[in-house]
Scaffold this motif. Structure first.
Motif, PDB file in Angstrom:
ATOM      1  N   VAL A  15       0.833  -1.203   0.000  1.00  9.57           N
ATOM      2  CA  VAL A  15       0.000   0.000   0.000  1.00  9.57           C
ATOM      3  C   VAL A  15       0.867   1.252   0.000  1.00  9.57           C
ATOM      4  O   VAL A  15       0.482   2.297  -0.540  1.00  9.57           O
ATOM      5  CB  VAL A  15      -0.952  -0.024   1.213  1.00  9.57           C
ATOM      6  N   LEU A  43      -6.610   5.657  -3.889  1.00  5.10           N
ATOM      7  CA  LEU A  43      -6.109   6.388  -2.737  1.00  5.10           C
ATOM      8  C   LEU A  43      -5.439   7.703  -3.084  1.00  5.10           C
ATOM      9  O   LEU A  43      -5.553   8.686  -2.363  1.00  5.10           O
ATOM     10  CB  LEU A  43      -5.086   5.520  -1.980  1.00  5.10           C
ATOM     11  N   SER A  46       1.263   1.822  -3.626  1.00  2.40           N
ATOM     12  CA  SER A  46       0.135   1.604  -4.513  1.00  2.40           C
ATOM     13  C   SER A  46      -0.759   2.835  -4.592  1.00  2.40           C
ATOM     14  O   SER A  46      -0.858   3.622  -3.655  1.00  2.40           O
ATOM     15  CB  SER A  46      -0.675   0.404  -4.029  1.00  2.40           C
ATOM     16  N   HIS A  64      -3.923   2.340  -4.893  1.00  2.00           N
ATOM     17  CA  HIS A  64      -5.250   1.841  -4.552  1.00  2.00           C
ATOM     18  C   HIS A  64      -5.161   0.748  -3.491  1.00  2.00           C
ATOM     19  O   HIS A  64      -4.082   0.240  -3.183  1.00  2.00           O
ATOM     20  CB  HIS A  64      -5.933   1.277  -5.804  1.00  2.00           C
ATOM     21  N   THR A  65      -6.313   0.415  -2.933  1.00  2.00           N
ATOM     22  CA  THR A  65      -6.459  -0.787  -2.115  1.00  2.00           C
ATOM     23  C   THR A  65      -7.426  -1.715  -2.825  1.00  2.00           C
ATOM     24  O   THR A  65      -8.259  -1.285  -3.635  1.00  2.00           O
ATOM     25  CB  THR A  65      -6.997  -0.475  -0.710  1.00  2.00           C
ATOM     26  N   GLU A  67     -10.116  -4.985  -2.041  1.00  2.00           N
ATOM     27  CA  GLU A  67     -10.851  -5.817  -1.087  1.00  2.00           C
ATOM     28  C   GLU A  67     -11.535  -6.935  -1.861  1.00  2.00           C
ATOM     29  O   GLU A  67     -12.253  -6.681  -2.838  1.00  2.00           O
ATOM     30  CB  GLU A  67     -11.889  -4.976  -0.345  1.00  2.00           C
ATOM     31  N   LYS A 103     -12.093  -2.137  -5.698  1.00  2.00           N
ATOM     32  CA  LYS A 103     -10.837  -1.391  -5.826  1.00  2.00           C
ATOM     33  C   LYS A 103     -11.111   0.065  -5.483  1.00  2.00           C
ATOM     34  O   LYS A 103     -11.948   0.709  -6.121  1.00  2.00           O
ATOM     35  CB  LYS A 103     -10.308  -1.523  -7.252  1.00  2.00           C
TER      36      LYS A 103
END
Length: 276
Positions: A4, A23, A7, A9-10, A12, A20
């Motif tokens: 992260v 961030l 990245s 994004h995160t 799940e 998605k």
């Protein structure tokens, strides 16, 4: 490189659904490219990528919801002959999936050649980190000298017949499903109109392709029926992408490494081999 910390994004995963959330960066542009790619491929090459389910541009963290594709990423293990052929078949299908009249309305992908060359010149002005070794600095000078000599060879727009490009050569984005011996593609936030030679260079020169086993670039490229013009362009694009990666690696902070020690030096040798 999937942390992260690095990245945009995160992700799940719940059952067969992936959410998605973006961030940082130009989050709505990232989301719009991802959603456009998923919807285009769902229409013209279903099953090649996740199916689009929902999009929320106005959320605090703009979000795309998509189906989960089965399998494991190619990154981190040698890509054997079967997986390599499957990857080439998937890319052939992806590059030709979007009809020309639709593709003409798709913006050029980020960091295509013109943008990348401009970025390299900015980076060159900044110089590498002081910790960058002699071999890295020498290869950067050689690479920029080549670019100064060869910049005229890069057309101002997308040359040749355009293709739809995923825009990220990270092998982590290519998912091997052993049950049906098939590769699917994920992560389209840098996707857009491109050309085949540039996209193949993006894959073969991405650091994930060689740092930990990875991809036999010569054998992989032999899977594609390239025109003589594409062969010439591919050589130049590989040099351009290799130079890009050498700059990226030269900027690494030794106290917060994303790659094993010595990666930049290995990349310097790789660039010099391509320039030879």
């Amino acid at each position: 490189m999937n942390s992260v910390q690095w990245s945009t994004h995160t992700v799940e995963i719940r059952g067969d659904v992936v959410t998605k959330r973006y961030l940082k960066g130009d989050v709505r542009a990232l989301l719009d490219r991802e959603w456009r790619a998923l919807t285009l491929l769902a229409a013209h090459a279903p099953g090649l990528a996740p199916a689009p389910i929902a999009v929320d541009r106005e959320a605090v963290l703009p979000t795309v919801v998509m189906s989960r594709v089965p399998g494991v990423p190619l990154r981190g293990t040698p890509v054997d002959a079967g997986r390599m052929v499957a990857m080439a078949e998937t890319l052939d299908a992806l590059y030709g999936a979007v009809p020309y009249d639709r593709l003409a309305g798709v913006p050029v992908r980020p960091d295509h050649q013109a943008g990348l060359i401009a970025r390299l010149r900015i980076w060159h002005g900044q110089g590498p980190r002081p910790a960058a070794g002699t071999a890295v600095r020498a290869a950067l000078r050689e690479g920029m000298a080549w670019l100064d000599r060869s910049g005229h060879a890069f057309a101002p727009d997308v040359p040749g017949t355009p293709v739809f490009g995923p825009g990220d050569g990270n092998l982590a984005n290519y998912i091997w499903d052993a049950d049906d011996s098939r590769i699917r593609v994920v992560d389209f936030e840098d996707s857009g109109r491109s050309d085949r030679a540039f996209e193949l260079a993006e894959i073969t020169e991405h650091v994930s392709g060689w740092i930990d086993g990875g991809l036999d670039a010569t054998a992989f490229l032999a899977c594609f029926d390239l025109t003589p013009e594409e062969h010439t362009r591919l050589r130049e694009c590989r040099r351009l992408l290799a130079l890009t990666w050498l700059f990226i690696l030269s900027f690494e902070d030794p106290a917060h490494r994303r790659n094993p020690p010595g990666t930049a030096e290995r990349q310097a040798g790789r660039l010099r081999e391509l320039l030879g």
